[in-house]
Scaffold this motif. Structure first.
Motif, PDB file in Angstrom:
ATOM      1  N   GLY A  23       3.663  -6.857 -13.943  1.00 51.57           N
ATOM      2  CA  GLY A  23       4.372  -7.188 -14.881  1.00 51.57           C
ATOM      3  C   GLY A  23       5.653  -8.568 -14.451  1.00 51.57           C
ATOM      4  O   GLY A  23       5.247  -8.859 -13.143  1.00 51.57           O
ATOM      5  N   SER A  24       6.145  -8.913 -15.483  1.00 52.07           N
ATOM      6  CA  SER A  24       6.976  -9.954 -15.266  1.00 52.07           C
ATOM      7  C   SER A  24       8.117  -9.692 -14.502  1.00 52.07           C
ATOM      8  O   SER A  24       8.749  -8.687 -14.683  1.00 52.07           O
ATOM      9  CB  SER A  24       7.443 -10.626 -16.435  1.00 52.07           C
ATOM     10  N   ASN A  25       8.725 -10.643 -13.897  1.00 57.43           N
ATOM     11  CA  ASN A  25       9.974 -10.602 -12.711  1.00 57.43           C
ATOM     12  C   ASN A  25      11.017 -11.343 -13.362  1.00 57.43           C
ATOM     13  O   ASN A  25      11.980 -11.824 -12.686  1.00 57.43           O
ATOM     14  CB  ASN A  25       9.666 -10.638 -11.199  1.00 57.43           C
ATOM     15  N   LEU A  26      10.921 -11.944 -14.513  1.00 59.97           N
ATOM     16  CA  LEU A  26      11.846 -12.899 -15.291  1.00 59.97           C
ATOM     17  C   LEU A  26      12.654 -11.956 -16.204  1.00 59.97           C
ATOM     18  O   LEU A  26      12.105 -11.379 -16.930  1.00 59.97           O
ATOM     19  CB  LEU A  26      11.018 -13.911 -16.155  1.00 59.97           C
ATOM     20  N   GLY A  27      14.024 -12.111 -15.916  1.00 61.02           N
ATOM     21  CA  GLY A  27      14.991 -11.414 -16.606  1.00 61.02           C
ATOM     22  C   GLY A  27      15.169 -10.182 -16.490  1.00 61.02           C
ATOM     23  O   GLY A  27      15.155  -9.261 -17.361  1.00 61.02           O
ATOM     24  N   ILE A  28      14.856  -9.646 -15.135  1.00 59.39           N
ATOM     25  CA  ILE A  28      15.108  -8.390 -14.962  1.00 59.39           C
ATOM     26  C   ILE A  28      16.476  -7.681 -15.133  1.00 59.39           C
ATOM     27  O   ILE A  28      17.444  -8.396 -14.861  1.00 59.39           O
ATOM     28  CB  ILE A  28      14.252  -7.843 -13.512  1.00 59.39           C
ATOM     29  N   GLY A  29      16.476  -6.351 -15.110  1.00 56.92           N
ATOM     30  CA  GLY A  29      17.729  -5.636 -15.276  1.00 56.92           C
ATOM     31  C   GLY A  29      18.306  -5.030 -14.376  1.00 56.92           C
ATOM     32  O   GLY A  29      19.385  -4.511 -14.541  1.00 56.92           O
ATOM     33  N   GLU A  30      17.745  -5.155 -13.156  1.00 56.86           N
ATOM     34  CA  GLU A  30      18.410  -4.444 -11.851  1.00 56.86           C
ATOM     35  C   GLU A  30      18.959  -5.552 -10.889  1.00 56.86           C
ATOM     36  O   GLU A  30      18.376  -6.660 -10.636  1.00 56.86           O
ATOM     37  CB  GLU A  30      17.179  -3.764 -11.093  1.00 56.86           C
ATOM     38  N   ARG A  31      20.258  -5.061 -10.256  1.00 56.48           N
ATOM     39  CA  ARG A  31      20.928  -6.012  -9.383  1.00 56.48           C
ATOM     40  C   ARG A  31      20.176  -5.613  -7.918  1.00 56.48           C
ATOM     41  O   ARG A  31      20.161  -6.548  -7.328  1.00 56.48           O
ATOM     42  CB  ARG A  31      22.144  -5.611  -9.319  1.00 56.48           C
ATOM     43  N   ARG A  32      19.762  -4.587  -7.999  1.00 56.66           N
ATOM     44  CA  ARG A  32      19.058  -4.242  -6.778  1.00 56.66           C
ATOM     45  C   ARG A  32      17.650  -3.585  -6.708  1.00 56.66           C
ATOM     46  O   ARG A  32      17.602  -2.436  -6.739  1.00 56.66           O
ATOM     47  CB  ARG A  32      19.995  -3.222  -5.892  1.00 56.66           C
ATOM     48  N   PRO A  33      16.677  -4.467  -7.330  1.00 55.02           N
ATOM     49  CA  PRO A  33      15.396  -3.610  -7.480  1.00 55.02           C
ATOM     50  C   PRO A  33      14.801  -3.288  -6.373  1.00 55.02           C
ATOM     51  O   PRO A  33      14.707  -4.007  -5.241  1.00 55.02           O
ATOM     52  CB  PRO A  33      14.877  -4.809  -8.146  1.00 55.02           C
ATOM     53  N   ARG A  34      13.954  -2.165  -6.493  1.00 58.78           N
ATOM     54  CA  ARG A  34      13.365  -1.727  -5.418  1.00 58.78           C
ATOM     55  C   ARG A  34      11.882  -2.532  -5.190  1.00 58.78           C
ATOM     56  O   ARG A  34      11.355  -3.128  -6.257  1.00 58.78           O
ATOM     57  CB  ARG A  34      12.841  -0.119  -5.395  1.00 58.78           C
ATOM     58  N   ILE A  35      11.446  -2.489  -4.035  1.00 62.41           N
ATOM     59  CA  ILE A  35      10.340  -3.245  -3.522  1.00 62.41           C
ATOM     60  C   ILE A  35       9.344  -2.824  -3.030  1.00 62.41           C
ATOM     61  O   ILE A  35       9.269  -1.589  -2.166  1.00 62.41           O
ATOM     62  CB  ILE A  35      10.763  -4.537  -2.554  1.00 62.41           C
ATOM     63  N   SER A  36       7.989  -2.820  -3.616  1.00 64.68           N
ATOM     64  CA  SER A  36       6.748  -2.320  -3.172  1.00 64.68           C
ATOM     65  C   SER A  36       5.625  -3.465  -2.847  1.00 64.68           C
ATOM     66  O   SER A  36       5.675  -4.466  -3.492  1.00 64.68           O
ATOM     67  CB  SER A  36       6.213  -1.011  -4.151  1.00 64.68           C
ATOM     68  N   TRP A  37       4.541  -2.916  -1.999  1.00 69.99           N
ATOM     69  CA  TRP A  37       3.576  -3.932  -1.669  1.00 69.99           C
ATOM     70  C   TRP A  37       2.495  -3.206  -1.120  1.00 69.99           C
ATOM     71  O   TRP A  37       2.603  -1.882  -0.860  1.00 69.99           O
ATOM     72  CB  TRP A  37       4.184  -5.040  -0.779  1.00 69.99           C
ATOM     73  N   THR A  38       1.339  -3.701  -1.250  1.00 67.30           N
ATOM     74  CA  THR A  38       0.148  -3.294  -0.627  1.00 67.30           C
ATOM     75  C   THR A  38      -0.322  -4.024   0.520  1.00 67.30           C
ATOM     76  O   THR A  38      -0.311  -5.306   0.273  1.00 67.30           O
ATOM     77  CB  THR A  38      -0.744  -2.925  -1.547  1.00 67.30           C
ATOM     78  N   LEU A  39      -1.171  -3.361   1.392  1.00 72.08           N
ATOM     79  CA  LEU A  39      -1.722  -4.343   2.562  1.00 72.08           C
ATOM     80  C   LEU A  39      -3.011  -4.108   2.565  1.00 72.08           C
ATOM     81  O   LEU A  39      -3.751  -3.108   2.165  1.00 72.08           O
ATOM     82  CB  LEU A  39      -1.008  -3.869   4.104  1.00 72.08           C
ATOM     83  N   SER A  40      -3.754  -5.308   2.857  1.00 74.49           N
ATOM     84  CA  SER A  40      -5.244  -5.227   3.206  1.00 74.49           C
ATOM     85  C   SER A  40      -5.600  -4.049   4.219  1.00 74.49           C
ATOM     86  O   SER A  40      -6.726  -3.703   4.213  1.00 74.49           O
ATOM     87  CB  SER A  40      -5.791  -6.596   3.326  1.00 74.49           C
ATOM     88  N   ALA A  41      -4.934  -3.896   5.043  1.00 75.73           N
ATOM     89  CA  ALA A  41      -5.112  -2.951   6.095  1.00 75.73           C
ATOM     90  C   ALA A  41      -3.870  -2.614   6.895  1.00 75.73           C
ATOM     91  O   ALA A  41      -2.720  -2.989   6.794  1.00 75.73           O
ATOM     92  CB  ALA A  41      -6.212  -3.629   7.288  1.00 75.73           C
TER      93      ALA A  41
END
Length: 886
Positions: A23-41
């Motif tokens: 999704g888009s990260n423009l105009g989000i509503g959180e002051r402290r958004p949680r972060i996720s990521w995936t790794l190739s390995a």
């Protein structure tokens, strides 16, 4: 002495905030958004460095353990309204990985996080709109001069439009569209919350004068919605826009462009617009250059100014993606038919609209008719009821013209062009597929073409019915957020698409409407259009089951926290309705809706006791709530709701189960519910009832005999009863009623009724017949979990369970799913007695692999793994009844 250092080869595959993957990260509503990521390995990844670069160049860094890459709390200073930052990641190994590179990162920008930051009013065309007839669309425009605001060329660092509407709207700036979003701001419970959009218009801003234009029409806010004639002006009698344009200079100062005094409006070339009816457009009426600088708006009127304070609804950014055109289809066939019409078959039932390219004389009117099916050689429009679904375009003349309607949507496979200028060889028409732009996350394939088509039909029905919110159908005069449909379909929805943001936003409306009505309405947003407004099992239970299934899929407890009050209110209400006995035995119920034995005119006449269904669901949701309370650390609540569940279980057993295990109603749905919901007092009762279930399904010659409640769980119930082969018989049955009967009839989506179309090609005579409902397609979850064998062993897919159950004569099956940790897959193949299985486990995950017919369990880590054994399915046993080979 030499020192061995380990350098990680892992790279960041994807990075996202909250559950807005893709999704888009423009105009989000959180002051402290949680972060996720995936790794190739995940080899040798000891930690991951997070780097945040702020607009002033200040850099903040934080290090988190390598295995903690899911919903990591925001480790930086909170975001301020309008603030733009760059977030980048870098995996590090035990050696420090000095030469590891940062990933490309994502840009994040906060929206307006406080209502006080909205400084503009709504502006509305000053026109009285009568009820009961279609209204036009409107054009609203304004101009401003950067020079008069002290903005010199080169001063603009960024420009943003924050906008919404009472109605549906599209923006233009200096003559060009601002975005590809459609039907914004979407449909919410408008009296409680109204979503706003944030648009980056930096590149469109010019030195000196600029012009902004808005197309706006009734939409859900003021237009006709609902069945039985529908309702008008449900949320208000204004159609208005709220547009706040802000320019940020390189100096850091923010200028709110004053537009209030320059707004003007006129009726649009859209002479009529209705979500159900269609759109009429007269191209001769379009004011050329109306959204560009220098347009002469003499004769345009000043709008009404409506104080924002008069509308207390919360202004919120979206939690899910926008509605957009996601695919374009060319017709498979074009033929001339009687009545000066040309028929188009697009080969796929969709939610969308047509785009035409046409040349002809000024004033000629081309009509575009839509329908899902053909009946008696004509468009089958009776199922549309009063949603006539006709668009009309009046040509301007003078050359090739292109047009598509803006503010309507149709469910159709077939279209007919009436009064098309020129011959059939001049037809240039495309179908635009329109729905919420969700990320695809699940796939299935097998050796059975019919089963594959069934799965694709489920995918299409979900796409067509996720138009801003989960609806029942995209074509007739309804298109409502039915709670029962999404309750049974949520596990499948989350398998197929990243629907968390859309569902999370819809659940907010569930809670608001629940508070207003005193119970969970049967559809949300709720409108009083004639349907009974009473607490209803399996429908109202969506308030508990949908957030629970979201948690089970993603492992994110926040949805449980956010919805806990709503979940508890529903279970408390039902407990009260049972008079604290646990037995829900009175009041309105829909029961096993659309039991195939029910007559066409009375779809609720199920063979299964409605109060059995109601009490069983009370047990289920009370148990879920008890477990939710435990997860959230609410021990007193957990104990209380365990007691509620136990009381309801005892009441169910006393009322609906005989001592020998026989279940009241003696129907497939009744037994399936008791088995899958674990409602028997003893293993002996369960075994006896399981045997009876197998008898009933076999006696029905493996035809479907279940409705909305029984269908999603019948295959699991058969497997639990020891009838895997029976589940395959049922799944692969082609005769009516069955899942594959519509496939044999050419269906490209899931039907509302098992017999929406009868074998002779006629449409079911009931007045409630749709060819695009996803509820009965909930079986796709079984296909992923059991047929292909890909499942999660715990909430969140960190630990997988891969246990395929081959059968039905299939020689291969596979499923893959983009989990929160990365891609997982299970792919099996049979060659004679040889069974091969290939699995893929995402980085950071583990899997338990259970091969069919053997007791050995394999535990594996991330990566690709292969297994092979000798295996014979039950149907291969010559001592057992032969299974029909497909």
């Amino acid at each position: 002495m030499s020192t061995i250092t380990h350098t990680s080869t892992a790279v960041v595959d994807s990075l996202w905030l909250e559950n807005r993957r893709g999704g888009s990260n423009l105009g989000i509503g959180e002051r402290r958004p949680r972060i996720s990521w995936t790794l190739s390995a995940d080899d040798h990844v000891e930690s991951v460095e997070l780097q945040l670069t702020r607009e002033d160049g200040c850099i903040e860094q934080h290090t988190t353990p390598g295995g903690s890459n899911r919903l990591v709390p925001w480790p930086f200073a909170p975001l301020a309204s309008r603030e733009t930052v760059i977030l980048r990641l870098r995996p590090t190994a035990s050696s420090g990985a000095a030469d590891a590179e940062w990933n490309s990162g994502i840009e994040i920008e906060a929206g307006l996080l406080d209502r006080s930051e909205w400084t503009v009013p709504f502006v509305a065309p000053s026109v009285t709109a009568p009820q009961g007839e279609l209204r036009p669309g409107y054009l609203v425009r304004a101009e401003w001069d950067n020079s008069s605001l002290g903005i010199a060329p080169g001063d603009v660092a960024k420009a943003r439009i924050y906008s919404t509407a009472h109605g549906v709207y599209e923006l233009e700036l200096n003559g060009a569209p601002v975005s590809e979003d459609l039907l914004s701001p979407g449909w919410t419970s408008y009296s409680h919350r109204l979503r706003y959009q944030t648009y980056d218009v930096t590149e469109a801003i010019r030195s000196g004068r600029n012009a902004i234009g808005v197309w706006v029409a009734d939409g859900w806010y003021r237009g006709r919605i609902g069945f039985e004639g529908g309702l008008w002006d449900v949320y208000g009698d204004d159609v208005s826009v709220l547009v706040q344009l802000e320019v940020t200079l390189h100096s850091g100062s923010v200028i709110s462009v004053p537009l209030a005094d320059s707004w003007r409006w006129v009726t649009a070339p859209i002479t009529e617009a209705g979500l159900y009816e269609g759109e009429n457009y007269d191209a001769r009426l379009l004011p050329t250059g109306w959204s560009e600088v220098g347009f002469d708006d003499a004769g345009w009127e000043s709008p009404q100014v409506l104080d924002l304070a008069a509308f207390p609804a919360e202004l919120e950014p979206p939690t899910g993606p926008a509605v957009r055109v996601t695919e374009t289809l060319r017709p498979l066939s074009i033929e001339a038919i009687d009545g000066n019409r040309i028929r188009l078959d697009f080969g796929q039932n969709i939610a969308g609209k047509l785009r035409i390219r046409v040349a002809g004389p000024a004033g000629q009117v081309v009509s575009l008719h839509h329908a899902e099916v053909l009946e008696d050689g004509a468009l089958g429009v009776r199922p549309l009821r009063s949603a006539v679904s006709i668009d009309r375009y009046t040509l301007a003349g003078g050359g090739l013209e292109q047009w598509t309607p803006r503010f309507t949507l149709h469910g159709f496979r077939y279209a007919e062009l009436e009064n098309w200028p020129g011959g059939i060889d001049t037809v240039d028409v495309e179908a635009l597929v329109v729905h919420t732009d969700l990320e695809r996350t699940g796939w299935f394939d097998s050796s059975h073409p019919g089963l594959n088509r069934l799965h694709e039909n489920v995918v299409w029905s979900m796409r067509d019915n996720f138009v801003d919110l989960p609806t029942d159908c995209p074509q007739r005069d309804e298109r409502l957020g039915w709670t029962g449909d999404i309750q049974v379909f949520t596990p499948t929805a989350l398998r197929l698409f990243g629907a968390h943001g859309t569902l999370g936003g819809w659940l907010r409306d569930v809670a608001y409407e629940q508070a207003d009505q005193g119970h969970v309405p049967n559809f949300v947003p709720w409108i009083e259009c004639g349907f009974p407004n009473h607490p209803t099992a399996a429908w109202g239970d969506a308030a508990v089951i949908v957030p629970w299934e979201m948690y089970r899929h993603d492992g994110d407890t926040r949805v449980l926290t956010d919805q806990y009050v709503s979940m508890r209110a529903w279970v408390d209400l039902v407990d009260d309705l049972t008079r604290h006995t646990g037995l829900w035995d009175e009041g309105f119920q829909l029961g096993d809706w659309l039991d195939p034995a029910a007559p066409p005119e009375s779809p609720g006449d199920s063979q299964t006791d409605k109060y059995l269904v109601a009490t069983a669901y009370h047990v289920r949701t009370a148990r879920i709530l008890a477990e939710t309370a435990t997860i959230l650390g609410k021990s007193a609540d957990a104990a209380h709701y365990r007691a509620v569940a136990e009381r309801a279980t005892r009441a169910f057993q006393a009322e609906f189960i005989a001592p020998n295990g026989r279940v009241v109603s003696d129907t497939v749905t009744a037994i399936a519910v008791a088995l899958v919901f674990d409602l028997f007092a003893t293993p002996e009762q369960s075994a006896r009832s399981g045997d009876r279930l197998l008898q009933l399904v076999a006696a029905g010659d493996f035809h479907i005999s279940t409705g909305f409640v029984g269908t999603p769980i019948i295959c699991d119930a058969l497997v639990k009863a020891g009838g895997l082969d029976a589940a395959y018989h049922l799944l692969l049955q082609e005769e009516l009623p069955s899942w594959l009967y519509p496939v044999t009839m050419g269906a490209t989506t899931i039907w509302e009724r098992w017999d929406s179309m009868l074998p002779d090609g006629s449409v079911n005579p009931g007045d409630m017949t749709s060819f695009n409902h996803y509820a009965l397609g909930a079986v796709a979850d079984f296909m992923h979990r059991v047929v292909a064998g890909l499942d999660s062993a715990e909430p969140g897919f960190r630990s997988l369970r891969i246990a395929p159950r081959p059968g039905g004569g299939l020689t291969r099956a596979s499923a893959s799913h983009l989990t929160p940790w990365g891609m997982a897959s299970s792919r099996w193949h049979r060659d004679g007695a040889r069974f091969s299985l290939d699995v893929q486990v995402p980085a950071g995950c583990t899997a338990t692999v259970v091969l069919p017919g053997v007791d050995t369990v394999h535990s594996v880590g991330a990566g690709a793994h292969s297994f092979a054994i000798d295996f014979r399915e039950a149907a291969d046993d010559p001592k057992k009844p032969a299974f029909r080979r497909w």
